[in-house]
Write an enzyme that holds these catalytic residues in place. Structure first.
Site, PDB file in Angstrom:
ATOM      1  N   LEU A 289      -3.524  -6.027  -5.918  1.00 36.17           N
ATOM      2  CA  LEU A 289      -2.465  -5.023  -5.782  1.00 36.17           C
ATOM      3  C   LEU A 289      -1.290  -5.492  -4.918  1.00 36.17           C
ATOM      4  CD1 LEU A 289      -1.963  -2.028  -6.553  1.00 36.17           C
ATOM      5  CD2 LEU A 289      -2.883  -1.426  -4.315  1.00 36.17           C
ATOM      6  N   ASP A 290      -0.083  -5.281  -5.388  1.00 37.89           N
ATOM      7  CA  ASP A 290       1.138  -5.620  -4.645  1.00 37.89           C
ATOM      8  C   ASP A 290       1.270  -7.112  -4.361  1.00 37.89           C
ATOM      9  OD1 ASP A 290       1.735  -2.929  -4.604  1.00 37.89           O
ATOM     10  OD2 ASP A 290       1.002  -2.597  -2.585  1.00 37.89           O
ATOM     11  N   ALA A 291       0.487  -7.930  -5.054  1.00 36.93           N
ATOM     12  CA  ALA A 291       0.541  -9.370  -4.818  1.00 36.93           C
ATOM     13  C   ALA A 291       0.988 -10.146  -6.047  1.00 36.93           C
ATOM     14  CB  ALA A 291      -0.822  -9.878  -4.343  1.00 36.93           C
TER      15      ALA A 291
ATOM     16  N   GLY B 159       0.808  -1.213   0.000  1.00 41.37           N
ATOM     17  CA  GLY B 159       0.000   0.000   0.000  1.00 41.37           C
ATOM     18  C   GLY B 159       0.839   1.260   0.000  1.00 41.37           C
TER      19      GLY B 159
END
Lengths: 302, 302, 302, 302
Positions: free
Chosen positions: D245-247, D219
């Protein structure tokens, strides 16, 4: 770096480079149903030299190492180049732990580290003996149930008497080592320079940890040299021992950061951490047949 | 490493070590209400030499740098030891960006990196000129609005004519540099060996990036030397330039891991990343007055 | 990080930040002729909190620690801010080795490493006892002449009986620990979660090694979590134990590189090297009074 | 990591694992006289999935990429498992530089770094366009002769109007990207979250640099999160963009050491160095076909 979870047969082979080597090897392995669990290749284009390491699941080769040796031997024979450098190959069965003898002096950290790894089951080797030129590390070997042999060395001197004493001491060390026919002779901060004859006899098996990032600070008291020069990193080097001191093929190196506040004594203390890690990593690579030497340089397969 | 968020006065002082130096300095600073935002000390016990860096919030010293200079000068006078090495001290006002001249040859990565940092506002320096012994990097300087000067050098040769040409070229470089009285002359892969006279004139200001982990692989083509030796790490060294080539006081070093599969060309390419980082870190430390030299070694305050 | 070569008095002090603190402390130390061999400062501007560590040569203070305590206590009293957070200070004499108790489970590498460092004289601590919830590591403690206590714990379960058994086991552990009033209680891969009461009682003294780079992979089996996520580095974290599991103030962290070929078991094995180094570095910093905690974060002076 | 010094044909292939795959591939390559210059294999035992990358010297395959595609396609067809996951394979000719589009916002360091690498000839890619949601980086693209397109985005808000504006902006970005059919869409600190539709359309081609060591600090404002937690290392992660997101699958990560003296602003500045290195390394691996994704995790061949 994969730890073989079951019994494995480890093939190493090196030969003059040409097209089709991998196909030749893997074709033959496929033909006998061998299941490859790890494979690594390297071709040194300048030297025209090819190197491979293949790990086979033992269960997929019912005849075991001998059958595999026959197969690999046949391929190797076909890869010979008349007048060229001979093909080198080896097949090892991981069912048997490799035998190791450790040579030490007064510094304890590498010995503690190696024997601790064996105790914890993370380094597969059979330490047959520890040989020290001082008595001080005997209790460590004893605590691990490993025989310790004390072979005193004369103080470093240049006269004939000292040389004779040194030769006699080395003869004793050699006898203690050679009775085990070890896969590795580890100089764990041994601090004595092997004779050329022993370098030769143990070529490719004698492994030293030097407490500097070679080729920086060869010779004695490298941390003091590093302090005097004002470097910002100090390191350690694990290498095969050759007659040309501190110039043997390098297996593994690493460094740690220091700064102006570190005295030579601080560097000695902090350097121990990198020495013991580098030695353990280099020795593991050697014992797992990940290291091959050609033209004075190593190929170290991960 | 703290970036001054406002205007700061940076004090550096070094002197023969004795009890009470910190009390003397901080007592005097407290007396004028100076607010210290960073402080670092180092005493080299063997050399009997004390070094400090103190950062003062400019707002807490209404009279500014001149007032602080008077105060520090007075302390410094009291710290003098008759017959001893003279006290060295300096007070710098961060309101003015330090002036820098960059010397280059054909390799672009360090120049790109340094100018990119200035563009992005992360490195506070006023690059007054780029001087190159080749034309090739002119567009990079131009894109950043920095004057570029081409000063051709004769090919390396040992005859008198080459030497004369080289001396003339260096005279031209020196003139282009000295007109800016720079706080740093950066040899960003300049590849020409400064004359002893220039080493002397720019002592403590000329900063070089050498593409090896010194003292390993001094001299030419360090990556090729590293490949030939078979090392497992290659590095870079940022150091002050002295007449004794590659032997100047080291400011910063770092390394990256390589392996047998890396050709010398791979090492050259991969080494660029560590060269540019090490140069940028060393230069920043210098420009922020974090580096002090004594007896050929640096103290680099974080 | 300097190893005190002789007897030292170590001062730590933290207080609300304001101008003149360093002058106050060093002025008082200079007045009694105290020779400072190391000094470090940090001001947390956001929190308005000042932290320092000063090391004094014991020989320069004839009255020893008690005299120094009187001096520092007086300064501390003057630094108190009415209604503010109280000043914290401490003076320790290095003549006495700090007492330590180590809690273990089945994993041997951290225990081997710590006791090996004591044996080699590189970590100054007096290990009074090892407490294990399994018998398996008893021989290691015995080899080092350290008393080993086996306190069995019930299998993890949620029923009342298990909870009661666990509480009883912890009471036994607490008794074995507290009789030594140790400077550090080291959870060397202990694998049992301390009760909130013990977290409280041992606040700032209980030190854990977690086998991940926190806050990544909190909780159980972090290497398996790391493998599932496909990260390219794994790490270890040394931190103070608090009731909020894996959230205590971090003392030290480090990582190692892994790749796709590493199985979770490989990571476990390779991670041990970083676990033992990070724990040893964190514990050393703690025992040398280099760590101070404020607002849940640590200041760790080099 | 070897840089192809001449024209190469790069084969990637992944398929359900079984005995004899390497023999099948290399046998066929040997049959047409293809000279292999690099080869890497990986078998994910748990997933039963095999992955390989082979580099062939173009000069050894007179018919070029099309001939090789015919050969590899035939092998691939034979490796299909009825009902199993389909075989994936690709042959790329290095004669053509891969096309790339870079998305940026206000931060300049990654863009400077990538374009500097292209300028210096060390990263083989054809940057067709830079798209920014701010104007500020236009001069950098211009200096490198790369078209810059400004596509303004509405401020982050949750109402329908903002969402509509954002969708329109993304449609414009998509059009600017898709006209080049790029091998990589690089989010070089782009700071806008791709729509699920774009994540899907650019799956395996959209590459992001996140300024933390994921999965830590997902985040916004990861450096501020890291400062608040008091970690001792901060890092960066290069990963494929997915709707979660971000994964996305991680390609490359690295960290740098920080300490208590670093403010969040210091971390931001220092973190840039690791961000740009990690992005450059990850992107290079992708463009050289070293990365293959299976089950959410990457195999990255050195």
């Amino acid at each position: 770096m994969s730890v073989p979870s079951g019994r494995r047969l480890v093939i190493t082979l090196s030969c003059p480079d040409r097209t089709g080597i991998v196909a030749a090897i893997t074709g033959r392995l496929a033909a006998i149903g061998a299941s490859i669990t790890e494979a690594a290749y390297h071709a040194d284009v300048d030297a025209g030299w090819f190197v491979t390491r293949q790990v086979v699941d033992s269960a997929s080769v019912p005849g075991g190492a001998d059958v595999l040796r026959a197969v690999v031997g046949q391929v190797a024979a076909e890869l010979e180049v008349p007048g060229g450098e001979p093909v080198r190959w080896h097949v090892r069965d991981t069912a048997e732990s490799p035998r190791v003898v450790i040579l030490v002096s007064r510094e304890s950290h590498c010995l503690h580290d190696l024997l601790g790894r064996v105790w914890g089951g993370e380094l597969d080797m059979d330490v047959r003996a520890v040989v020290g030129n001082h008595e001080v590390l005997r209790p460590i070997a004893a605590a691990h149930g490993v025989p310790f042999h004390h072979v005193p060395f004369p103080a470093r001197a240049q006269d004939d008497e000292a040389r004779t004493g040194r030769d006699a001491a080395f003869a004793q060390v050699a006898a203690l080592v050679d009775e085990h026919d070890p896969a590795a002779i580890v100089l764990a901060r041994f601090m004595q320079v092997l004779t050329p004859a022993l370098c030769d006899r143990w070529a490719g098996r004698a492994i030293n940890i030097h407490h500097s990032f070679l080729p920086s600070f060869m010779g004695a008291r490298p941390y003091h040299q590093a302090h005097a020069r004002g470097v910002k990193l100090v390191g350690a080097t694990c290498h095969y021992v050759t007659a040309d001191l501190d110039a043997g093929p390098i297996i593994e190196q690493d460094v740690i950061r220091i700064d102006h506040a570190d005295t030579p004594e601080d560097m000695v203390r902090r350097g121990r951490d990198v020495e013991k890690l580098v030695l353990a990593r280099g020795l593991r690579a050697h014992l797992e047949d990940r290291v091959q030497v050609h033209a004075g340089r190593t190929v170290v397969f991960r």
